[in-house]
Design a protein around this motif. Structure first.
Motif, PDB file in Angstrom:
ATOM      1  N   ILE A  31      78.576 -16.948  53.856  1.00  0.00           N
ATOM      2  CA  ILE A  31      79.443 -16.965  52.835  1.00  0.00           C
ATOM      3  C   ILE A  31      80.750 -17.388  52.307  1.00  0.00           C
ATOM      4  O   ILE A  31      81.254 -17.635  51.511  1.00  0.00           O
ATOM      5  CB  ILE A  31      78.466 -15.794  51.578  1.00  0.00           C
ATOM      6  CG1 ILE A  31      76.669 -16.310  52.121  1.00  0.00           C
ATOM      7  CG2 ILE A  31      79.228 -15.409  50.749  1.00  0.00           C
ATOM      8  CD1 ILE A  31      76.340 -15.201  50.620  1.00  0.00           C
ATOM      9  N   ALA A  32      81.288 -15.542  53.694  1.00  0.00           N
ATOM     10  CA  ALA A  32      82.631 -16.176  53.845  1.00  0.00           C
ATOM     11  C   ALA A  32      83.194 -17.162  53.590  1.00  0.00           C
ATOM     12  O   ALA A  32      83.911 -17.529  52.970  1.00  0.00           O
ATOM     13  CB  ALA A  32      83.127 -15.402  54.137  1.00  0.00           C
ATOM     14  N   CYS A  33      82.900 -17.801  54.499  1.00  0.00           N
ATOM     15  CA  CYS A  33      83.127 -19.517  55.488  1.00  0.00           C
ATOM     16  C   CYS A  33      83.609 -20.096  54.170  1.00  0.00           C
ATOM     17  O   CYS A  33      84.317 -20.667  53.545  1.00  0.00           O
ATOM     18  CB  CYS A  33      82.461 -20.121  55.687  1.00  0.00           C
ATOM     19  SG  CYS A  33      82.868 -18.913  57.759  1.00  0.00           S
ATOM     20  N   SER A  34      82.194 -20.716  53.290  1.00  0.00           N
ATOM     21  CA  SER A  34      81.730 -21.365  52.065  1.00  0.00           C
ATOM     22  C   SER A  34      82.651 -21.271  50.971  1.00  0.00           C
ATOM     23  O   SER A  34      83.204 -22.093  50.080  1.00  0.00           O
ATOM     24  CB  SER A  34      80.695 -21.175  51.642  1.00  0.00           C
ATOM     25  OG  SER A  34      79.795 -21.340  52.848  1.00  0.00           O
ATOM     26  N   ILE A  35      83.128 -19.400  50.891  1.00  0.00           N
ATOM     27  CA  ILE A  35      84.397 -18.837  49.473  1.00  0.00           C
ATOM     28  C   ILE A  35      85.186 -19.228  50.390  1.00  0.00           C
ATOM     29  O   ILE A  35      86.446 -20.698  49.145  1.00  0.00           O
ATOM     30  CB  ILE A  35      84.541 -17.203  49.721  1.00  0.00           C
ATOM     31  CG1 ILE A  35      82.649 -17.560  49.571  1.00  0.00           C
ATOM     32  CG2 ILE A  35      85.010 -17.302  48.607  1.00  0.00           C
ATOM     33  CD1 ILE A  35      82.626 -15.439  48.962  1.00  0.00           C
ATOM     34  N   LEU A  36      85.774 -18.993  51.086  1.00  0.00           N
ATOM     35  CA  LEU A  36      86.970 -20.284  52.145  1.00  0.00           C
ATOM     36  C   LEU A  36      86.919 -21.607  51.370  1.00  0.00           C
ATOM     37  O   LEU A  36      88.375 -21.647  51.235  1.00  0.00           O
ATOM     38  CB  LEU A  36      87.548 -19.416  52.690  1.00  0.00           C
ATOM     39  CG  LEU A  36      87.817 -17.694  52.953  1.00  0.00           C
ATOM     40  CD1 LEU A  36      87.825 -17.327  54.699  1.00  0.00           C
ATOM     41  CD2 LEU A  36      89.150 -17.325  52.645  1.00  0.00           C
ATOM     42  N   ILE A  37      86.502 -22.124  51.776  1.00  0.00           N
ATOM     43  CA  ILE A  37      86.390 -23.399  51.909  1.00  0.00           C
ATOM     44  C   ILE A  37      86.917 -23.777  50.390  1.00  0.00           C
ATOM     45  O   ILE A  37      87.344 -24.699  49.793  1.00  0.00           O
ATOM     46  CB  ILE A  37      85.420 -24.527  52.281  1.00  0.00           C
ATOM     47  CG1 ILE A  37      85.434 -24.048  54.266  1.00  0.00           C
ATOM     48  CG2 ILE A  37      85.253 -25.536  52.117  1.00  0.00           C
ATOM     49  CD1 ILE A  37      84.157 -24.432  54.800  1.00  0.00           C
ATOM     50  N   LEU A  38      85.392 -23.662  49.592  1.00  0.00           N
ATOM     51  CA  LEU A  38      85.070 -24.087  48.525  1.00  0.00           C
ATOM     52  C   LEU A  38      86.535 -23.346  47.575  1.00  0.00           C
ATOM     53  O   LEU A  38      86.455 -24.000  46.478  1.00  0.00           O
ATOM     54  CB  LEU A  38      83.770 -23.453  47.647  1.00  0.00           C
ATOM     55  CG  LEU A  38      82.655 -23.985  48.288  1.00  0.00           C
ATOM     56  CD1 LEU A  38      81.534 -23.483  47.849  1.00  0.00           C
ATOM     57  CD2 LEU A  38      83.115 -25.131  48.329  1.00  0.00           C
ATOM     58  N   LEU A  39      86.913 -22.383  47.714  1.00  0.00           N
ATOM     59  CA  LEU A  39      88.720 -22.251  47.087  1.00  0.00           C
ATOM     60  C   LEU A  39      89.516 -22.973  47.296  1.00  0.00           C
ATOM     61  O   LEU A  39      90.090 -23.679  46.511  1.00  0.00           O
ATOM     62  CB  LEU A  39      89.455 -20.665  47.737  1.00  0.00           C
ATOM     63  CG  LEU A  39      88.690 -19.741  47.127  1.00  0.00           C
ATOM     64  CD1 LEU A  39      89.486 -18.563  48.081  1.00  0.00           C
ATOM     65  CD2 LEU A  39      89.410 -18.994  45.545  1.00  0.00           C
ATOM     66  N   TRP A  40      90.113 -23.755  48.825  1.00  0.00           N
ATOM     67  CA  TRP A  40      90.252 -25.029  48.670  1.00  0.00           C
ATOM     68  C   TRP A  40      89.769 -26.471  48.165  1.00  0.00           C
ATOM     69  O   TRP A  40      91.291 -26.589  47.328  1.00  0.00           O
ATOM     70  CB  TRP A  40      90.449 -25.257  50.413  1.00  0.00           C
ATOM     71  CG  TRP A  40      91.530 -26.272  50.817  1.00  0.00           C
ATOM     72  CD1 TRP A  40      92.127 -26.395  51.693  1.00  0.00           C
ATOM     73  CD2 TRP A  40      90.827 -28.062  51.426  1.00  0.00           C
ATOM     74  NE1 TRP A  40      93.201 -27.358  51.472  1.00  0.00           N
ATOM     75  CE2 TRP A  40      91.944 -28.301  51.447  1.00  0.00           C
ATOM     76  CE3 TRP A  40      89.425 -28.655  51.409  1.00  0.00           C
ATOM     77  CZ2 TRP A  40      91.553 -30.127  51.712  1.00  0.00           C
ATOM     78  CZ3 TRP A  40      90.036 -29.809  51.392  1.00  0.00           C
ATOM     79  CH2 TRP A  40      90.903 -30.786  51.707  1.00  0.00           C
ATOM     80  N   VAL A  41      88.394 -26.199  48.281  1.00  0.00           N
ATOM     81  CA  VAL A  41      88.083 -27.405  46.820  1.00  0.00           C
ATOM     82  C   VAL A  41      88.417 -27.336  46.128  1.00  0.00           C
ATOM     83  O   VAL A  41      88.926 -28.764  45.505  1.00  0.00           O
ATOM     84  CB  VAL A  41      86.880 -27.683  47.296  1.00  0.00           C
ATOM     85  CG1 VAL A  41      86.098 -28.710  46.732  1.00  0.00           C
ATOM     86  CG2 VAL A  41      86.597 -28.058  49.608  1.00  0.00           C
ATOM     87  N   LYS A  42      88.612 -26.267  45.372  1.00  0.00           N
ATOM     88  CA  LYS A  42      88.906 -25.674  43.317  1.00  0.00           C
ATOM     89  C   LYS A  42      89.692 -26.260  43.000  1.00  0.00           C
ATOM     90  O   LYS A  42      90.176 -27.065  42.826  1.00  0.00           O
ATOM     91  CB  LYS A  42      88.311 -24.710  44.027  1.00  0.00           C
ATOM     92  CG  LYS A  42      88.392 -24.263  42.009  1.00  0.00           C
ATOM     93  CD  LYS A  42      88.087 -23.101  41.908  1.00  0.00           C
ATOM     94  CE  LYS A  42      87.881 -23.119  39.706  1.00  0.00           C
ATOM     95  NZ  LYS A  42      89.248 -22.959  39.472  1.00  0.00           N
ATOM     96  N   HIS A  43      90.813 -26.082  44.786  1.00  0.00           N
ATOM     97  CA  HIS A  43      92.767 -26.310  44.132  1.00  0.00           C
ATOM     98  C   HIS A  43      92.395 -27.893  44.315  1.00  0.00           C
ATOM     99  O   HIS A  43      93.525 -28.151  43.357  1.00  0.00           O
ATOM    100  CB  HIS A  43      92.900 -25.609  45.164  1.00  0.00           C
ATOM    101  CG  HIS A  43      94.925 -25.923  44.511  1.00  0.00           C
ATOM    102  ND1 HIS A  43      95.320 -26.458  45.767  1.00  0.00           N
ATOM    103  CD2 HIS A  43      95.068 -25.318  44.317  1.00  0.00           C
ATOM    104  CE1 HIS A  43      96.297 -26.380  45.473  1.00  0.00           C
ATOM    105  NE2 HIS A  43      96.978 -25.535  44.585  1.00  0.00           N
ATOM    106  N   GLU A  44      92.114 -28.684  44.980  1.00  0.00           N
ATOM    107  CA  GLU A  44      92.161 -29.954  45.253  1.00  0.00           C
ATOM    108  C   GLU A  44      91.686 -30.448  44.388  1.00  0.00           C
ATOM    109  O   GLU A  44      92.612 -31.359  43.705  1.00  0.00           O
ATOM    110  CB  GLU A  44      92.042 -30.637  46.380  1.00  0.00           C
ATOM    111  CG  GLU A  44      92.392 -30.280  47.768  1.00  0.00           C
ATOM    112  CD  GLU A  44      93.365 -30.524  47.493  1.00  0.00           C
ATOM    113  OE1 GLU A  44      93.927 -31.850  47.923  1.00  0.00           O
ATOM    114  OE2 GLU A  44      94.699 -29.858  48.509  1.00  0.00           O
ATOM    115  N   THR A  45      90.998 -29.985  43.644  1.00  0.00           N
ATOM    116  CA  THR A  45      90.267 -31.193  42.515  1.00  0.00           C
ATOM    117  C   THR A  45      90.246 -30.518  41.253  1.00  0.00           C
ATOM    118  O   THR A  45      90.155 -31.531  40.200  1.00  0.00           O
ATOM    119  CB  THR A  45      88.281 -31.111  42.243  1.00  0.00           C
ATOM    120  OG1 THR A  45      88.262 -29.098  42.550  1.00  0.00           O
ATOM    121  CG2 THR A  45      88.152 -31.977  43.757  1.00  0.00           C
TER     122      THR A  45
END
Length: 789
Positions: A31-45
């Motif tokens: 879940i921690a990995c997914s949170i970090l990845i999705l933070l980056w994805v959210k910023h890009e989108t």
């Protein structure tokens, strides 16, 4: 009832501490990995989404067919600005801007080099960057006005009122502050600290005004606003023929509108059609995030079903006192959600702890918005989704037990009961193998492009942006630098050696009429090839000893190969309607994308056009800082009003690999974490398998089986699963990676040895974990396991 379920859940967690630790830790890491990845994805989108009209704003792009394909670019002629305004009723506004530039801003004794844009008066009405002070419809009406950001106002004026102050630009003109903007967020396509009127740019740069009616100079950015995004197709059809209607008919050309919502994510074009961009990486990392969470969920499913016999009596008792299957399903899913909640809390703490390092890695300032309603809605949804996904199979499996058989002790899982677990373990290792192979191939692609022959020498090469004062004093500046003893050579040019700022068409003897080829264009001062370290293959370089060189031309090897000239030196080339004498051929230099072939290029001497950048080659030295300090002293002597700012060329070149390096690093890190999570689950499963087969191991030892044969027996079951996962995932990885690499004209081959090496690593990892558990079970005394038989 809920209280009872909660107590049972907590009791089970405490009773089975090892399995609880594996489940919670695995889920927390995933879940921690997914949170970090999705933070980056959210910023890009989220790029440009803060602009109220983001769905109605477009940039005018041009398509032109040459080099055997349709080419797209965003620089267009200046007359487009007025032409699109009245072209169609759905186009309600248009604006023109520069490309962003650095200027010296000063007030009293305060001086800064800052980045800003020249924009037409409609810009703030269209883009609506938030103004703290000033009226968006009028702040840019006056030519001698300037709008600055809040932080720039603080830097320049401190606690004094900024509105109405006179800011000096480039130590020549004074502009009145007519507006204060909020600081521009980092998810904006526009990065600036001030805006000044397009009228002012036209006044101080006559070439701008000279191009107001010139449809042949593609040097400007034009933006339009539509009344409704639903009218995009009609607006596109209206603007498409503008180029041909205004004399640009030497080849198929047209305009099209590129929506603001696609500027960040879909910025690459192939044959005139948007073909991805950052969106490819957004999709890739979103898939990785999902994979990692699934791997963690599989751990939960496997361990819960493997331990089914231990909870069978509980199911039997509950069913015998009246619990229905639905209640039991809800109980087990509730347990899963509770474990997910604990894991999520740990994951948030872990993500928050790692975030500073992660921000350095991705070069962003990401943060978790704890106070936003969106965060809490996503949190609840995520916990419920992961909890249900992880707990659904165990819940339905455990609740299916018959109470009569359970309470008589007749429930045995058997071979068929382990099949779902085997499938899930195979999936886990399949995901991990995909990530490992992907990381290896992406790393190889990076090594390929970074090892390409540059065609010039990056060592000790500095670039310094030019300004008006430097332009006036360039000659004495150059001479003093050369006499300083720390500089080998100095030149100036229209662009850095690491970028391409201009492209033009050119003709040569024997060129087919229908062949249209665009050439990279370098306008330079003398000593360009010497300073850059570019080898002259034929003929000579430009020289101040030959006055005729002002109308001469030098081409690169790619251009010579295209022209197929047998005796190139002395050939007359046709550029902009004038003849230029070809005096030299230089080696190919990698200036554009490192993933693309080198384009044909020509160099001309143009003392005005080349006034963009000074490049200095330092003499070889062990003390770079001292050499730079000496160069700085010379620049400050001849350019005293401006702060000395420079960049090393090799650092600029390295920025070309930012995205693919990020992809490689993140994929590698998450591949390792996926293996760790898989290893945790395998450890728990192997421990339980060894425990479950204690009596079988005891009987085999009594009958003469060796410790080694028993370890091999238990390990072989898991080894087969890893081999099966490799057989499935290896061809899938090959297909996916080939599709990924096809976007690069210069691409690596996928070596065959990557696959068996990855399979060997995965198999060795699994065998080490399983064998360790099997070794302990195989060495146990069979008397203890068989004493009750």
């Amino acid at each position: 009832m809920l209280k009872n379920y909660l107590l049972v859940t907590i009791r089970n967690l405490l009773k089975n501490r090892v399995y609880s630790f594996i489940n919670i830790t695995g889920l927390a890491i995933g879940i921690a990995c997914s949170i970090l990845i999705l933070l980056w994805v959210k910023h890009e989108t989220s790029f440009d989404k803060f602009i109220p009209k983001h769905d109605r704003l477009y940039q005018v792009w041009a398509n032109a067919e040459f080099d055997g394909k349709m080419n797209s670019w965003r620089s267009v002629p200046l007359p487009t600005y007025e032409a699109v305004k009245n072209r169609q009723a759905n186009i309600v506004n248009s604006a023109v801007t520069g490309w962003g530039s650095t200027h010296l801003l000063s007030w009293k004794d305060t001086r800064f080099n800052k980045d800003g844009y020249a924009v037409s008066e409609e810009f703030l009405d269209m883009f609506e960057f938030p103004l703290i002070k000033g009226d968006a419809s009028t702040v840019l009406d006056e030519p001698y006005s300037i709008v600055i950001t809040e932080s720039l106002a603080q830097s320049l004026f401190g606690d004094e009122e900024a509105m109405g102050q006179l800011v000096r630009i480039d130590d020549e003109h004074e502009l009145k502050v007519t507006g204060i903007l909020k600081d521009i967020p980092d998810n904006s396509s526009f990065e600036f600290e001030y805006l000044y009127p397009w009228k002012f740019k036209a006044m101080i740069q006559p070439w701008v005004g000279n191009n107001e009616d010139n449809w042949g100079n593609y040097s400007f950015q034009i933006f339009v606003e539509l009344d409704d995004p639903a009218h995009e197709l009609a607006a596109n059809e209206a603007v498409a023929p503008l180029l041909t209607e205004n004399g640009q008919d030497d080849m198929p050309r047209s305009f099209f509108l590129h929506p603001m919502d696609d500027w960040r994510l879909n910025s690459n074009f192939e044959n005139g059609v948007a073909k991805g961009g950052m969106n490819d990486y957004v999709k890739l990392f979103t898939i990785i995030a999902v994979f990692i969470v699934l791997i963690a969920c599989i751990n939960f499913m496997n361990l819960a079903t493997a331990r089914s016999e231990r909870r069978a009596k509980e199911v039997g008792v509950r069913k015998s006192v009246g619990s229905g299957r639905v209640e039991l399903v809800l109980q087990f899913i509730g347990e899963s959600i509770f474990i997910t909640l604990i894991s999520y809390v740990l994951a948030i703490l872990l993500a928050q702890l790692i975030l500073p390092l992660y921000n350095q890695l991705v070069e962003k300032q990401l943060f978790i918005e704890y106070l936003s309603a969106e965060f809490w809605m996503v949190t609840v949804a995520f916990i419920l989704l992961v909890g249900v996904v992880a707990g659904s199979y165990p819940a339905f499996y455990l609740s299916s037990f018959q109470p009569v058989k359970v309470l008589k002790g007749k429930v045995k899982v058997g071979k068929n009961g382990s099949i779902p677990r085997k499938v899930l373990v195979t999936l886990q290792f399949g995901f991990a193998i995909l990530l490992i192979i992907g990381t290896a191939v992406i790393y190889k692609q990076i090594q390929l492009v970074q090892s390409r022959d540059l065609g010039y020498d990056q060592e000790n090469l500095l670039s310094i942006p030019m300004n008006n004062e430097m332009i006036k004093n360039f000659r004495p500046l150059k001479l003093e630098l050369l006499s300083s003893g720390v500089v080998e050579s100095v030149t100036k040019s229209n662009s850095s050696i690491t970028s391409i700022n201009s492209n033009n068409f050119m003709s040569w003897p024997g060129k087919p009429e229908d062949l249209k080829v665009i050439f990279t264009t370098i306008a330079a001062g003398y000593d360009y090839t010497k300073t850059m370290g570019i080898e002259v293959l034929e003929g000579r370089d430009f020289s101040e000893d030959f006055k005729s060189d002002s109308s001469a031309i030098v081409i690169n090897k790619a251009a010579l190969d295209l022209m197929e000239l047998e005796e190139p030196i002395g050939t007359q080339l046709d550029l902009w309607g004038d003849k230029r004498n070809l005096i030299g051929v230089v080696d190919n230099t990698l200036m554009g994308s490192p993933y693309a072939p080198i384009k044909p290029m020509f160099i001309i001497i143009d003392q005005d056009w080349s006034n963009n950048l000074v490049t200095v080659r330092l003499s070889k030295t062990d003390d770079i800082k001292a050499a730079v300090a000496q160069v700085q002293g010379v620049f400050e002597k001849h350019n005293p009003a401006y702060p000395f700012e420079y960049r090393f060329v090799d650092e600029d070149f390295a920025k070309k690999f930012t995205t693919i390096n990020l992809t490689s690093r993140l994929a590698g890190i998450f591949a390792i974490l996926a293996i760790i999570i898989t290893g945790l689950g395998l450890f728990g499963l192997a421990s339980f398998t060894a425990e479950q087969r204690t009596k079988e191991i005891g009987i085999r030892k009594v009958l003469g089986a060796s410790v080694g044969s028993l370890v091999a027996l238990i390990s072989s079951e898991f080894s087969r699963l890893v081999i099966i996962s490799f057989i499935i995932s290896a061809p899938l990885a090959w297909w996916l990676l080939n599709s990924y690499l096809d976007r690069y004209p210069i691409r690596t081959n996928i070596d065959w040895w990557v696959f068996p090496l990855t399979g060997f690593i995965a198999l060795s990892f699994a065998v080490i974990i399983v064998a360790n558990q099997a070794w302990g079970a195989a060495r146990s005394n069979p008397v203890k396991s068989l004493r009750s038989e």
